[in-house]
Design a protein around this motif. Structure first.
Motif, PDB file in Angstrom:
ATOM      1  N   ILE A   1       2.260   9.143   0.003  1.00 15.98           N
ATOM      2  CA  ILE A   1       3.268   8.700   0.977  1.00 15.98           C
ATOM      3  C   ILE A   1       3.709   9.898   1.809  1.00 15.98           C
ATOM      4  CG2 ILE A   1       5.476   7.497   1.276  1.00 15.98           C
ATOM      5  CD1 ILE A   1       3.461   5.805  -0.232  1.00 15.98           C
TER       6      ILE A   1
ATOM      7  N   VAL B   1       2.068  -1.555   2.010  1.00 14.84           N
ATOM      8  CA  VAL B   1       0.750  -1.124   1.529  1.00 14.84           C
ATOM      9  C   VAL B   1       0.142  -2.228   0.673  1.00 14.84           C
ATOM     10  CG1 VAL B   1      -0.465   0.550   0.082  1.00 14.84           C
ATOM     11  CG2 VAL B   1       1.392   1.299   1.529  1.00 14.84           C
TER      12      VAL B   1
ATOM     13  N   GLU C   1      -5.441   6.047  -0.644  1.00 17.70           N
ATOM     14  CA  GLU C   1      -4.703   5.322   0.399  1.00 17.70           C
ATOM     15  C   GLU C   1      -3.521   6.173   0.834  1.00 17.70           C
ATOM     16  OE1 GLU C   1      -4.581   3.085   2.905  1.00 17.70           O
ATOM     17  OE2 GLU C   1      -5.047   1.422   1.564  1.00 17.70           O
TER      18      GLU C   1
ATOM     19  N   ALA D   1       0.112   6.234   3.333  1.00 14.76           N
ATOM     20  CA  ALA D   1       1.071   5.402   4.059  1.00 14.76           C
ATOM     21  C   ALA D   1       2.284   6.243   4.407  1.00 14.76           C
ATOM     22  CB  ALA D   1       1.486   4.212   3.205  1.00 14.76           C
ATOM     23  N   LYS D   2       3.030   5.759   5.411  1.00 18.94           N
ATOM     24  CA  LYS D   2       4.276   6.407   5.795  1.00 18.94           C
ATOM     25  C   LYS D   2       5.438   5.659   5.172  1.00 18.94           C
ATOM     26  CE  LYS D   2       3.532   7.214  10.309  1.00 18.94           C
ATOM     27  NZ  LYS D   2       3.869   7.389  11.728  1.00 18.94           N
TER      28      LYS D   2
ATOM     29  N   GLU E   1       6.465   1.678   5.403  1.00 20.04           N
ATOM     30  CA  GLU E   1       5.336   0.789   5.687  1.00 20.04           C
ATOM     31  C   GLU E   1       5.057  -0.140   4.500  1.00 20.04           C
ATOM     32  OE1 GLU E   1       2.658   3.443   8.805  1.00 20.04           O
ATOM     33  OE2 GLU E   1       2.025   3.326   6.720  1.00 20.04           O
TER      34      GLU E   1
END
Length: 206
Positions: A155, A62, A54, A56-57, A60
């Motif tokens: 990330i 999750v 996964e 994500a920034k 964000e």
């Protein structure tokens, strides 16, 4: 035939035994298998984590999915769920006995409905320190533990508009510095240029 009978230890079978001993040996086999058929495991639980990776920034939210599935369809609410994370610093427990373990935590929770077999984890406002591999582990009433295969979370730094502004700011700074340098040169050189122009005019007159 002696080799064949050695597959069934505990049966006293001789080489000269003949057909009766063969029947005895064959009869022993289902007896050993029968208790397994009569007493199936009370819990046969499958813990599925998706996806395996996964991204994500920063900033964000999750959701790390984890679902429980059991062919026996027992009530799932008496299961104990644990989530832990592994990274370069080692293992860190995030959630144990269905409750968040982290002190002063307001970001990491179990988001799913345990009675429906959903024990997903939600992480609000992720930071770069949240990277790692997350494991969902379930303890059955008989004490047996079943763990999912893990989800690797990466990330990315939030460079979006902020990064654009930063780079635009840098460009403006460089241009301004360049213009400033040119202005300084013009100011410094102006008297010299005037003198040169005067010299050239005088020479042309002569």
């Amino acid at each position: 035939s002696a080799v064949l009978f050695s597959l069934f230890p505990g049966t006293d079978v001789g080489v000269t035994g003949g057909g009766a001993d063969k029947e005895n040996a064959a009869a022993v086999t289902p007896v050993t298998a029968q208790p397994l058929l009569l007493t199936p495991e009370p819990w046969n639980l499958l813990v599925t984590q998706t996806p395996a990776k996964e991204k994500a920034k920063e900033g964000e939210t999750v959701v790390l999915n984890c679902h429980l599935n059991s062919p026996q369809h027992p009530p799932l609410t008496n299961l104990m769920v644990k989530w832990y994370k592994e990274d370069e610093k080692g293992q860190m427990d995030l959630l144990e006995k269905n409750v968040t373990m982290l002190p002063n935590n307001s970001r990491i929770f179990m988001s799913g409905d345990l009675s429906q077999g959903d024990v997903s984890l939600i992480i609000l406002n992720v930071t770069t320190s949240d990277h790692g591999i997350y494991f969902c582990e379930v303890t059955l009433p008989d004490g047996k533990m079943v763990t999912g295969d893990g989800t690797k979370l990466r990330i990315r730094r939030a460079l979006g508009l902020f990064g654009m502004e930063e780079s635009i700011g840098t460009i403006i700074g460089v241009v301004a510095a360049g213009i400033g340098g040119v202005v300084v040169l013009i100011v410094v050189l102006t008297p010299q240029l005037r003198k040169c122009l005067l010299c050239m005019r005088q020479e042309s007159h002569q």
